[in-house]
Design a protein around this motif. Sequence first.
Motif, PDB file in Angstrom:
ATOM      1  N   MET A   1     -40.394   4.294 -29.862  1.00  0.00           N
ATOM      2  CA  MET A   1     -40.476   4.558 -31.311  1.00  0.00           C
ATOM      3  C   MET A   1     -38.649   4.682 -31.616  1.00  0.00           C
ATOM      4  SD  MET A   1     -42.297   7.486 -33.429  1.00  0.00           S
ATOM      5  CE  MET A   1     -41.912   8.322 -34.956  1.00  0.00           C
ATOM      6  N   PRO A   2     -38.250   4.088 -32.651  1.00  0.00           N
ATOM      7  CA  PRO A   2     -36.619   3.943 -33.070  1.00  0.00           C
ATOM      8  C   PRO A   2     -36.526   5.472 -33.468  1.00  0.00           C
ATOM      9  CG  PRO A   2     -37.950   2.751 -34.684  1.00  0.00           C
ATOM     10  CD  PRO A   2     -38.918   3.012 -33.413  1.00  0.00           C
ATOM     11  N   ARG A   3     -34.943   5.560 -33.364  1.00  0.00           N
ATOM     12  CA  ARG A   3     -34.678   6.777 -33.721  1.00  0.00           C
ATOM     13  C   ARG A   3     -34.466   6.851 -35.023  1.00  0.00           C
ATOM     14  NH1 ARG A   3     -28.808   7.388 -30.670  1.00  0.00           N
ATOM     15  NH2 ARG A   3     -28.557   5.907 -32.513  1.00  0.00           N
ATOM     16  N   LYS A   4     -34.479   8.150 -35.797  1.00  0.00           N
ATOM     17  CA  LYS A   4     -34.295   8.280 -37.407  1.00  0.00           C
ATOM     18  C   LYS A   4     -32.913   7.813 -37.779  1.00  0.00           C
ATOM     19  CE  LYS A   4     -35.516  11.191 -41.009  1.00  0.00           C
ATOM     20  NZ  LYS A   4     -36.081  12.531 -41.574  1.00  0.00           N
ATOM     21  N   ALA A   5     -32.670   7.256 -38.762  1.00  0.00           N
ATOM     22  CA  ALA A   5     -31.237   6.997 -39.142  1.00  0.00           C
ATOM     23  C   ALA A   5     -30.486   8.054 -39.325  1.00  0.00           C
ATOM     24  CB  ALA A   5     -31.238   5.904 -40.402  1.00  0.00           C
ATOM     25  N   LYS A   6     -29.256   8.174 -39.015  1.00  0.00           N
ATOM     26  CA  LYS A   6     -28.524   9.518 -39.407  1.00  0.00           C
ATOM     27  C   LYS A   6     -28.243   9.513 -40.885  1.00  0.00           C
ATOM     28  CE  LYS A   6     -25.382   9.398 -35.430  1.00  0.00           C
ATOM     29  NZ  LYS A   6     -24.035   9.278 -34.821  1.00  0.00           N
ATOM     30  N   VAL A   7     -28.273   8.461 -41.548  1.00  0.00           N
ATOM     31  CA  VAL A   7     -28.268   8.680 -43.055  1.00  0.00           C
ATOM     32  C   VAL A   7     -29.368   9.444 -43.648  1.00  0.00           C
ATOM     33  CG1 VAL A   7     -28.220   7.515 -45.301  1.00  0.00           C
ATOM     34  CG2 VAL A   7     -26.917   6.467 -43.245  1.00  0.00           C
ATOM     35  N   HIS A  50     -24.381   0.352 -43.517  1.00  0.00           N
ATOM     36  CA  HIS A  50     -24.885  -1.367 -44.198  1.00  0.00           C
ATOM     37  C   HIS A  50     -26.400  -1.352 -43.972  1.00  0.00           C
ATOM     38  CE1 HIS A  50     -25.954  -5.656 -43.478  1.00  0.00           C
ATOM     39  NE2 HIS A  50     -25.022  -5.581 -44.364  1.00  0.00           N
ATOM     40  N   ARG A  51     -27.303  -0.914 -42.952  1.00  0.00           N
ATOM     41  CA  ARG A  51     -28.329  -1.012 -42.559  1.00  0.00           C
ATOM     42  C   ARG A  51     -29.176  -0.131 -43.849  1.00  0.00           C
ATOM     43  NH1 ARG A  51     -26.844  -0.936 -37.185  1.00  0.00           N
ATOM     44  NH2 ARG A  51     -27.192   1.593 -36.869  1.00  0.00           N
ATOM     45  N   PHE A  52     -28.655   1.201 -44.138  1.00  0.00           N
ATOM     46  CA  PHE A  52     -29.286   1.899 -45.162  1.00  0.00           C
ATOM     47  C   PHE A  52     -29.200   1.105 -46.452  1.00  0.00           C
ATOM     48  CE2 PHE A  52     -29.033   5.197 -48.428  1.00  0.00           C
ATOM     49  CZ  PHE A  52     -30.060   5.714 -48.225  1.00  0.00           C
ATOM     50  N   ASP A  53     -28.366   0.330 -46.722  1.00  0.00           N
ATOM     51  CA  ASP A  53     -27.888  -0.398 -48.063  1.00  0.00           C
ATOM     52  C   ASP A  53     -28.843  -1.396 -48.188  1.00  0.00           C
ATOM     53  OD1 ASP A  53     -26.829  -0.897 -50.552  1.00  0.00           O
ATOM     54  OD2 ASP A  53     -25.440  -2.166 -49.536  1.00  0.00           O
ATOM     55  N   THR A  54     -29.020  -2.283 -46.805  1.00  0.00           N
ATOM     56  CA  THR A  54     -29.976  -2.932 -46.770  1.00  0.00           C
ATOM     57  C   THR A  54     -31.559  -2.816 -47.362  1.00  0.00           C
ATOM     58  OG1 THR A  54     -28.729  -4.388 -45.421  1.00  0.00           O
ATOM     59  CG2 THR A  54     -31.011  -5.210 -45.547  1.00  0.00           C
ATOM     60  N   ARG A  55     -31.742  -1.667 -46.734  1.00  0.00           N
ATOM     61  CA  ARG A  55     -33.132  -1.066 -47.190  1.00  0.00           C
ATOM     62  C   ARG A  55     -33.162  -0.571 -48.627  1.00  0.00           C
ATOM     63  NH1 ARG A  55     -32.509   0.425 -41.721  1.00  0.00           N
ATOM     64  NH2 ARG A  55     -31.804   2.392 -42.147  1.00  0.00           N
ATOM     65  N   LEU A  56     -32.075  -0.028 -48.953  1.00  0.00           N
ATOM     66  CA  LEU A  56     -32.075   0.520 -50.311  1.00  0.00           C
ATOM     67  C   LEU A  56     -32.362  -0.786 -51.330  1.00  0.00           C
ATOM     68  CD1 LEU A  56     -31.767   2.882 -52.193  1.00  0.00           C
ATOM     69  CD2 LEU A  56     -29.254   2.453 -51.932  1.00  0.00           C
ATOM     70  N   GLN A  57     -31.341  -1.659 -51.147  1.00  0.00           N
ATOM     71  CA  GLN A  57     -31.520  -2.910 -51.954  1.00  0.00           C
ATOM     72  C   GLN A  57     -32.702  -3.535 -51.873  1.00  0.00           C
ATOM     73  OE1 GLN A  57     -28.989  -3.538 -54.065  1.00  0.00           O
ATOM     74  NE2 GLN A  57     -27.722  -1.949 -53.358  1.00  0.00           N
ATOM     75  N   ALA A  58     -33.627  -3.582 -50.993  1.00  0.00           N
ATOM     76  CA  ALA A  58     -35.020  -4.090 -51.011  1.00  0.00           C
ATOM     77  C   ALA A  58     -35.943  -3.489 -51.611  1.00  0.00           C
ATOM     78  CB  ALA A  58     -35.296  -4.320 -49.334  1.00  0.00           C
ATOM     79  N   THR A  59     -35.572  -2.025 -51.253  1.00  0.00           N
ATOM     80  CA  THR A  59     -36.588  -1.167 -52.175  1.00  0.00           C
ATOM     81  C   THR A  59     -36.531  -1.501 -53.672  1.00  0.00           C
ATOM     82  OG1 THR A  59     -36.447   0.509 -50.469  1.00  0.00           O
ATOM     83  CG2 THR A  59     -37.095   1.462 -52.596  1.00  0.00           C
ATOM     84  N   MET A  60     -35.186  -1.368 -53.964  1.00  0.00           N
ATOM     85  CA  MET A  60     -34.698  -1.487 -55.713  1.00  0.00           C
ATOM     86  C   MET A  60     -35.335  -2.778 -56.239  1.00  0.00           C
ATOM     87  SD  MET A  60     -33.624   1.367 -56.392  1.00  0.00           S
ATOM     88  CE  MET A  60     -33.179   0.933 -58.030  1.00  0.00           C
ATOM     89  N   ALA A  61     -35.447  -3.870 -55.302  1.00  0.00           N
ATOM     90  CA  ALA A  61     -35.824  -5.095 -55.524  1.00  0.00           C
ATOM     91  C   ALA A  61     -37.340  -5.349 -55.885  1.00  0.00           C
ATOM     92  CB  ALA A  61     -35.397  -6.423 -54.677  1.00  0.00           C
TER      93      ALA A  61
END
Length: 94
Positions: A1-7, A50-61
């Motif tokens: 299971m991957p670690r939870k992102a620090k963000v 950057h990874r957090f932004d990518t997921r955020l932009q996908a959610t917004m889309a």
Amino acid sequence: MPRKAKVHALPSALKAQLERMLLDRTHGGYEALSDWLAEQGYQISKSSVHRFDTRLQATMARIKASTEAARLIVQNFPDLADEHSAAVIRMVQS
């Protein structure tokens, strides 16, 4: 299971501010955001931001697509009995 992102471990107010900066593109780049977070006392790499932004932009889309679908339903199918409104609300909530 991957670690939870620090963000995701940031305090909610700071995370919300980061999200706003990412969404309105006033941040000056991921390295600048990483430096800003370091000034706030959180060591988060520019890659993590950057990874957090990518997921955020996908959610917004996805939200934008759902909103547009709801608008098209309302525009193209007149709602005489308020049934469409309830369907659109259920769709957006899901």
